[in-house]
Scaffold this motif. Sequence first.
Motif, PDB file in Angstrom:
ATOM      1  N   LEU B   4       6.654   2.956  -4.626  1.00 42.38           N
ATOM      2  CA  LEU B   4       5.254   2.814  -4.222  1.00 42.38           C
ATOM      3  C   LEU B   4       5.078   1.430  -3.644  1.00 42.38           C
ATOM      4  O   LEU B   4       5.473   0.439  -4.270  1.00 42.38           O
ATOM      5  CB  LEU B   4       4.313   3.002  -5.414  1.00 42.38           C
ATOM      6  CG  LEU B   4       4.146   4.440  -5.916  1.00 42.38           C
ATOM      7  CD1 LEU B   4       5.226   4.790  -6.916  1.00 42.38           C
ATOM      8  CD2 LEU B   4       2.767   4.638  -6.509  1.00 42.38           C
ATOM      9  N   VAL B   7       0.101   0.405  -2.939  1.00 46.04           N
ATOM     10  CA  VAL B   7      -0.743   1.593  -2.847  1.00 46.04           C
ATOM     11  C   VAL B   7      -2.160   1.299  -3.347  1.00 46.04           C
ATOM     12  O   VAL B   7      -2.336   0.692  -4.400  1.00 46.04           O
ATOM     13  CB  VAL B   7      -0.120   2.744  -3.653  1.00 46.04           C
ATOM     14  CG1 VAL B   7      -1.102   3.899  -3.779  1.00 46.04           C
ATOM     15  CG2 VAL B   7       1.171   3.204  -3.008  1.00 46.04           C
ATOM     16  N   ASN B   8      -3.152   1.716  -2.564  1.00 50.70           N
ATOM     17  CA  ASN B   8      -4.554   1.656  -2.969  1.00 50.70           C
ATOM     18  C   ASN B   8      -5.147   3.046  -2.878  1.00 50.70           C
ATOM     19  O   ASN B   8      -4.759   3.841  -2.013  1.00 50.70           O
ATOM     20  CB  ASN B   8      -5.350   0.737  -2.034  1.00 50.70           C
ATOM     21  CG  ASN B   8      -4.997  -0.709  -2.260  1.00 50.70           C
ATOM     22  OD1 ASN B   8      -5.416  -1.299  -3.229  1.00 50.70           O
ATOM     23  ND2 ASN B   8      -4.170  -1.264  -1.356  1.00 50.70           N
ATOM     24  N   LYS B   9      -6.071   3.338  -3.796  1.00 51.14           N
ATOM     25  CA  LYS B   9      -6.760   4.638  -3.714  1.00 51.14           C
ATOM     26  C   LYS B   9      -8.220   4.463  -4.124  1.00 51.14           C
ATOM     27  O   LYS B   9      -8.527   3.988  -5.213  1.00 51.14           O
ATOM     28  CB  LYS B   9      -6.089   5.655  -4.641  1.00 51.14           C
ATOM     29  CG  LYS B   9      -6.761   7.013  -4.643  1.00 51.14           C
ATOM     30  CD  LYS B   9      -6.559   7.734  -3.317  1.00 51.14           C
ATOM     31  CE  LYS B   9      -7.459   8.938  -3.164  1.00 51.14           C
ATOM     32  NZ  LYS B   9      -7.288   9.578  -1.849  1.00 51.14           N
ATOM     33  N   LEU B  51      -0.619  11.025  -6.506  1.00 55.54           N
ATOM     34  CA  LEU B  51      -0.123  10.385  -5.281  1.00 55.54           C
ATOM     35  C   LEU B  51       1.371  10.649  -5.126  1.00 55.54           C
ATOM     36  O   LEU B  51       1.846  11.011  -4.048  1.00 55.54           O
ATOM     37  CB  LEU B  51      -0.377   8.878  -5.340  1.00 55.54           C
ATOM     38  CG  LEU B  51      -1.816   8.420  -5.171  1.00 55.54           C
ATOM     39  CD1 LEU B  51      -1.931   6.935  -5.491  1.00 55.54           C
ATOM     40  CD2 LEU B  51      -2.264   8.685  -3.737  1.00 55.54           C
ATOM     41  N   THR B  58      -2.828   8.484  -0.055  1.00 51.97           N
ATOM     42  CA  THR B  58      -3.231   7.138  -0.434  1.00 51.97           C
ATOM     43  C   THR B  58      -4.345   6.681   0.502  1.00 51.97           C
ATOM     44  O   THR B  58      -4.490   7.190   1.618  1.00 51.97           O
ATOM     45  CB  THR B  58      -2.057   6.154  -0.293  1.00 51.97           C
ATOM     46  OG1 THR B  58      -1.635   6.168   1.084  1.00 51.97           O
ATOM     47  CG2 THR B  58      -0.888   6.557  -1.167  1.00 51.97           C
ATOM     48  N   SER B  59      -5.150   5.710   0.010  1.00 51.20           N
ATOM     49  CA  SER B  59      -6.142   5.113   0.914  1.00 51.20           C
ATOM     50  C   SER B  59      -5.467   4.072   1.791  1.00 51.20           C
ATOM     51  O   SER B  59      -5.797   3.905   2.956  1.00 51.20           O
ATOM     52  CB  SER B  59      -7.276   4.474   0.119  1.00 51.20           C
ATOM     53  OG  SER B  59      -7.956   5.445  -0.626  1.00 51.20           O
ATOM     54  N   GLN B  62       1.985   3.037   0.820  1.00 49.40           N
ATOM     55  CA  GLN B  62       2.830   4.211   1.002  1.00 49.40           C
ATOM     56  C   GLN B  62       3.569   4.606  -0.259  1.00 49.40           C
ATOM     57  O   GLN B  62       3.957   3.763  -1.069  1.00 49.40           O
ATOM     58  CB  GLN B  62       3.860   3.930   2.093  1.00 49.40           C
ATOM     59  CG  GLN B  62       3.514   4.626   3.394  1.00 49.40           C
ATOM     60  CD  GLN B  62       4.660   4.614   4.359  1.00 49.40           C
ATOM     61  OE1 GLN B  62       5.553   3.779   4.250  1.00 49.40           O
ATOM     62  NE2 GLN B  62       4.655   5.534   5.284  1.00 49.40           N
TER      63      GLN B  62
END
Lengths: 256, 256, 308, 263, 263
Positions: B4, B7-9, B51, B58-59, B62
């Motif tokens: 990961l 990663v942002n969500k 995710l 994801t927002s 990756q």
Amino acid sequence: MIRLENVNKTFRGRDGTAVEALRDISLDIAAGEFVAIVGASGCGKSTLLRLVAGLVPTSSGQVMLDNAPVTEPRTDTAMVFQAATLLPWADVLRNVTFPIRLMHQHDTKTDDKARALLATAGLSGFETKLPRELSGGMQQRVAICRALLQEPRVLLMDEPFGALDALTREEMSLELLRLWSARKMAVIFVTHSISEAILLADRVVVMSPRPGRIADIINIALPRPRSFEQEGTEEFQRCAARIRALIFKGRDANAA
Amino acid sequence: MIRLENVNKTFRGRDGTAVEALRDISLDIAAGEFVAIVGASGCGKSTLLRLVAGLVPTSSGQVMLDNAPVTEPRTDTAMVFQAATLLPWADVLRNVTFPIRLMHQHDTKTDDKARALLATAGLSGFETKLPRELSGGMQQRVAICRALLQEPRVLLMDEPFGALDALTREEMSLELLRLWSARKMAVIFVTHSISEAILLADRVVVMSPRPGRIADIINIALPRPRSFEQEGTEEFQRCAARIRALIFKGRDANAA
Amino acid sequence: PARAQDRVLLLLDWIPTGEHAAYFSGVARGAWRENGIELSLARGYGSGDTVAKVAAGVAPFGVADISAVLAARARQNAPVRSIMQVYSHSPHSMFVLRSSGITSFQQLDGKRIAITPGNSHRLYFPEVARRVGINPERIQWVNTDASAMAALMITKRVEAAPFFAIHHYYQNKAARRAGEEIVVLPFVETGFAIYATTLMTTDEVIQRNPDLVRRFLRGAASAMTWANENQEQACRLHVQRNPEVELDDCQGSLRSTMSYVFNDHQRQTGLGRQAPDRMNFTWQQVASSLELAPGWNYSQAIDLSFLP
Amino acid sequence: MQPDRKARLIASLPAWGATIALLLIWEISVHVFQIREFILPAPSAIWEACVSAWPNLLRHTLATLGTVLMGFFASVIISLPLAMLIASSPTTSAAIYPLLVITQSIPKVALAPILIVALGANEMPRIIVTFLVAFFPLVVSSVAGLLAVPPELIELGRACRAGRFQELLRIRLPFAVPFVFGGLKVAAALSVVGAVVAEFVGADAGLGYLIQTSMAFFRTPLAFGAVVMLALMGIVLFQAVALTERLLFPWSSSVEGTTTATS
Amino acid sequence: MQPDRKARLIASLPAWGATIALLLIWEISVHVFQIREFILPAPSAIWEACVSAWPNLLRHTLATLGTVLMGFFASVIISLPLAMLIASSPTTSAAIYPLLVITQSIPKVALAPILIVALGANEMPRIIVTFLVAFFPLVVSSVAGLLAVPPELIELGRACRAGRFQELLRIRLPFAVPFVFGGLKVAAALSVVGAVVAEFVGADAGLGYLIQTSMAFFRTPLAFGAVVMLALMGIVLFQAVALTERLLFPWSSSVEGTTTATS
Ligand SMILES: Nc1ncnc2c1ncn2[C@@H]1O[C@H](COP(=O)(O)OP(=O)(O)OP(=O)(O)O)[C@@H](O)[C@H]1O
Ligand SMILES: Nc1ncnc2c1ncn2[C@@H]1O[C@H](COP(=O)(O)OP(=O)(O)OP(=O)(O)O)[C@@H](O)[C@H]1O
Ligand SMILES: [Mg+2]
Ligand SMILES: [Mg+2]
């Protein structure tokens, strides 16, 4: 206050076979008493709660509440189901106030009380979310708030902290104990955590599976108010060992 | 194997407000590694699994699997959801074989394998029951069997033992470890039990809430094969104390 | 005048076409008002339906084919009577395309004819066939919907389709737009002369209020006479009330209609009256086509004594 | 809201595309295959006929619209309680359902004379016929929705001591909302055709009447104009129901939204 | 099975009771209010007419039954894929739904000349008209069912890499079974009335034809006998669909069973 007399419950499945969920359960619970139930998965804990809640009838035997047989749900009994069971179309606040509204006990203060309860459960700011926008543990907490808002005389809780992490679980446990001692309701608390059972309950009912029977009832002599520091005490460890032994004996008896 | 990268969500709720579920998550997981994730309720554990499973995008950032970005679910990934999520119209056996059938990997041995798995989960004799005829813990075990039958290279488990009692939980844990060491799959295991995390995992990822971030990653140096007797060891207690501290620090940080 | 007006409803036999211009213009000009009747008109759904509704008391008077009156009385003992013979012979006809080359009934032998279920043309056709000497069994009837009959003929899926001659004008207008022309073969040309449209009421109205019947018929006679003499004006009044009807269509069918009301036969019998032999023949035809008992006394379904 | 509306505009494009394509194919094939006007007039001919008979057409359209709306509301008012009654117990369901099936499988025209004789030649028989045509699918889908509630929610209601009636009103009905609206959409479309059937059976005005007279006078383009008005009325009503659903029960239509959004 | 059947027998009692009560009221009021035979014949008169015209009535009934069944199967075969297509994406749904609404809100009789001229006066236009009358509610309720699947199950399917098609077939369709059967029941009842409408449009046999000719011959009791046969046909078909559901999809009808059993 609550008395189960030789209760039996057998389910007839759709495939034709009968499952004996509970056999010959007798149990007395006093008003204001906190009883925990532990036992292997499938041993009939949820079924027992449903019987006390008046949601399913016994196959034989009787459930008495205040000396009257329980044949249907009562207003002074509240239940936290094993799955959160929220109304998908209502937001968090409306879900929490749903039983109160249904029973027409809703007044101007209900919403405020509900908000306060949600806040103690760490759900401030989520009042207008829909259930599907919450995490599993948050949904479970909403369900707990819903039951507590009813201020019942009998509170039935089916693994209410099952989806909660250690921290939240501790916080919710203490909050529950605080409310319980303030309101002096009878609580039947199903859990799969032995330490949780000991920390919360006056007595722990240990059940053995297939068919579900009461293996033993353990009195917990720990002083109240309880705290997590008591986990280290000798009485705690003694009770824990005793319950573990009962549950794990079930395995050997079953295998034999 | 799994990586990961920043990663942002963020979820946009129906009431218009945005919830930042995960912030800046970076994590590397090797093939055959067993990683546990612990953290407070609502800190984004389920979202993280989703995710990796390729169920939600994801927002930003990756998720890579075998050096390819994950944009959709893969056949070699299996997931145990936090709720059992069984097909209500199919019996236990068909529920367990459902993914295999869907992916056309069904052969004559599949049913036998499924029966064997159900037996190790203590569900012999329940093959023809419908989900609603099972207890909560039994449903959860069916869901675990369903994922295991896929023999995945990556197994994602979201609080799989949440509804299980101590006994069944220990049995299932050992069975999982046995299968994992035999098949050498990568496992990401979300749990709210700190001891469970330590007993099972090579590394424990501790997350802190609002927004969900990685607070720390703890290496568990306990030798394998693991057993419940190791709970008494010093390494175990050290790890447990460290994780507790991290989680409970989150509370104070939040309150501040 | 100061006389109290009776409010009376007249049920037509079908939607208002130029065929009914006499009634609408009569109402507009006060043909009934001067007889103390405030008449209103309502569309019908076929003669049978009108007879049933009048019998049930929905309206005191109706416009209906005499066969419907006879059948209702003979078969179901409905207390209905014809009180004025409007058409002295029936407009039953066969329509064919000029391009088909058919000019007479003889040429219909063995041909395909469109028809709707229960259509009276089919019931009367055997008699027509007998009169021109062809075998009615050899006709291929093609059952269809009323609205599809003309379409089937113009697309040449059938050679002929039966219609009332009154509707020829606008049907032909439509056919012309499609480059065809419709030729009418009236049943009456073969000597098949039966009575058709009448005004009818119930025994109860006659018993309770014979004067109303008399006044109603006086108005009807005056309305028809005027409409016959002032066809264009009658149609203008008709179209005012019924904007769905175009003026030329109205005139086309009113012209045709009036030839069924005012003709040599009418001049012999008087307006609204019957000749016994034609009525006898009519009954025979109706009885045999509708399977009624031929011995039944049909005069109980007719009462022309209130005619002016 | 803004991007929502834009998305909906885009979503409606295929419908417009389909409609325009259909009209074009229709116009062209009428000319190419030389289809006779009284069988299938070209859209252009229909348009002309509508324009030239406009005030008249409008008058009939309004008359029909009145019947449609009253029949539709009668359907709603009667169907929902009926559905609740049927869903409330197998006994009432077993007693009522066959009667409803009968009302559906007999042709409405057979009832018309009875209704007119019983109720007089006024608006009432028309509303009843419209109602009879429109209500059944609404009842069936409402019943399906009321019975589709997951057993857990029913158990929750029982635990809260909800009586049969409260269970229906507070649990089953909210759950059934998407299904009720599915039924309402069908009922809206069927009300339109129901009103026409009613007018075939007893009316001096309305699009059904206009169709009959135009057909009788072989003014086929005008008859088709009336048919087009009916189709428009059906679509407008259908969309009005869909809009009401979106406005009053956003969570209901969002059920579609979420499931389709997973794509 | 045995007690099940008995329970069902008991459950059907109210229906029989209602029917018999209705017939009695009908017979008595015809005599008391002296209702004319050509408006509403008494059940006894209808019965006599049916008996005396029996072979003929049977022949027409069988003719109609043929149309009904073919129209019904056409509805099923076309509606289910159509429903899947509509449920599969908002785009196709937006393109197809308005067209379907149009087919519903225009009177079928308006289509008769086109169909007959285009296809000839054979069985085909009848089946098409029956289909047009019957299929829409089936499509709508199937779509509602396909879209009502809880999001968790859809997510499960996606996690198992089910494509759009498999998701429809293996998750949405089984879930929608109760809704599809709700639609099938409506379609069964509507097929019957659809066949009659179709016969009004063009047929030389069938109950619709019999009704028209009996009316023309002023044989009202026989016309009502035909209407009764239609009602019977509707009920039998409806029950056949319900039986199929119980036999093939016991879990589907059991959804009703469990929820009503909680009482
Ligand atoms: N579909 C969604 N829409 C909106 N918000 C969501 C959605 N799913 C999760 N969230 C939000 O994201 C945050 C993280 O949720 P998540 O389910 O990942 O928590 P979790 O760590 O699994 O908690 P738990 O231990 O209680 O299951 C929560 O605040 C939740 O409200
Ligand atoms: N509705 C039902 N129909 C048929 N069998 C049932 C039903 N509900 C429960 N059972 C059976 O009764 C037994 C006890 O179930 P119960 O749900 O009470 O277990 P439990 O102790 O709550 O288990 P868990 O800890 O896993 O929730 C199980 O064997 C289950 O299969
Ligand atoms: Mg349980
Ligand atoms: Mg979670």
